[in-house]
Design a protein around this motif. Sequence first.
Motif, PDB file in Angstrom:
ATOM      1  N   TRP A   1       0.838  -1.205   0.000  1.00  0.00           N
ATOM      2  CA  TRP A   1       0.000   0.000   0.000  1.00  0.00           C
ATOM      3  C   TRP A   1       0.873   1.256   0.000  1.00  0.00           C
ATOM      4  O   TRP A   1       0.595   2.216  -0.718  1.00  0.00           O
TER       5      TRP A   1
ATOM      6  N   LEU B   1      -9.656   0.705  -5.083  1.00  0.00           N
ATOM      7  CA  LEU B   1      -9.036   0.132  -3.891  1.00  0.00           C
ATOM      8  C   LEU B   1      -9.560   0.845  -2.654  1.00  0.00           C
ATOM      9  O   LEU B   1      -9.598   2.077  -2.610  1.00  0.00           O
ATOM     10  N   HIS B   2      -9.942   0.048  -1.670  1.00  0.00           N
ATOM     11  CA  HIS B   2     -10.414   0.629  -0.411  1.00  0.00           C
ATOM     12  C   HIS B   2      -9.721  -0.074   0.747  1.00  0.00           C
ATOM     13  O   HIS B   2      -9.731  -1.307   0.831  1.00  0.00           O
ATOM     14  N   ARG B   3      -9.128   0.694   1.587  1.00  0.00           N
ATOM     15  CA  ARG B   3      -8.424   0.157   2.751  1.00  0.00           C
ATOM     16  C   ARG B   3      -9.264   0.388   3.989  1.00  0.00           C
ATOM     17  O   ARG B   3      -9.523   1.526   4.391  1.00  0.00           O
TER      18      ARG B   3
ATOM     19  N   ALA C   1      -7.510   6.396   2.255  1.00  0.00           N
ATOM     20  CA  ALA C   1      -7.890   4.980   2.255  1.00  0.00           C
ATOM     21  C   ALA C   1      -8.648   4.564   0.998  1.00  0.00           C
ATOM     22  O   ALA C   1      -9.149   3.448   0.931  1.00  0.00           O
TER      23      ALA C   1
ATOM     24  N   VAL D   1      -7.299  -4.542   2.368  1.00  0.00           N
ATOM     25  CA  VAL D   1      -7.581  -3.762   1.161  1.00  0.00           C
ATOM     26  C   VAL D   1      -8.418  -4.609   0.205  1.00  0.00           C
ATOM     27  O   VAL D   1      -8.081  -5.751  -0.086  1.00  0.00           O
ATOM     28  N   THR D   2      -9.515  -4.049  -0.269  1.00  0.00           N
ATOM     29  CA  THR D   2     -10.339  -4.706  -1.274  1.00  0.00           C
ATOM     30  C   THR D   2     -10.069  -4.079  -2.635  1.00  0.00           C
ATOM     31  O   THR D   2      -9.763  -2.890  -2.738  1.00  0.00           O
ATOM     32  N   CYS D   3     -10.181  -4.892  -3.670  1.00  0.00           N
ATOM     33  CA  CYS D   3      -9.973  -4.434  -5.045  1.00  0.00           C
ATOM     34  C   CYS D   3     -11.221  -4.796  -5.841  1.00  0.00           C
ATOM     35  O   CYS D   3     -11.589  -5.975  -5.921  1.00  0.00           O
TER      36      CYS D   3
END
Length: 229
Positions: free
Chosen positions: A83, A146-148, A91, A154-156
């Motif tokens: 990241w 991308l979300h942290r 995020a 982290v999701t993609c």
Amino acid sequence: MTTDILRQFTRRPPPEGERCDLCGEPLPAGHRHLVDTSRRSLKCACPPCHLLFTRPGAGQGRFRAVPDRYLTDPGFELDEADWNRLQIPVALAFFFRNSELGRLAAFYPSPAGATESELDPATWDAVLGRSRLAELLEPDVEALLLHRGRSGAVTCTLVPVDVCYELVGRMRLHWKGFDGGAEARADIAECLERITAAARPSHPPAPGPAVPSAHPAAEDPASRSGGAP
């Protein structure tokens, strides 16, 4: 590109009588968009115009219809070091392939709008290229979001590119103070939940071993060695 896109999503409510940017026909609620690849902007489109530009080569490739698919990669993982290599200070970030420039474009939302962060191809290949979604990504019209989360996971998700600019518009509309405020956080969280609900795995799970029937009585009696009773 950013100014035109943000203007569409920060208007509340949309002006009465909004029309297709191509043919001038009235637009339905929840209308679709086209990407103008020459001007790097989004165009509002009525259903017929959007359908027209789903065909490869239509309009000599200037306009491309934004699709509506949402895909996720359940096996995607990104640790703290990866990241940090992306150099994203918040995020949330999205990446799309810019066919006009021939490179990846990386953006993250901020109270001032979408902020671009240049990402070298080597970092893209090393960090994000490991996901199957990178291979499926359509240039200009789709993005990897991308979300942290607070846990650090982290999701993609592969999403339509206009959804990313909607997130940016929501942030700009509601952001207050240093941390955005409760309204901004709740609004963005609602949008992310909607994206998660719409996303489907990029590939189906591998089939498991066959399970023998637990109901032998359902077997056809005529198939037994003794024939019919």
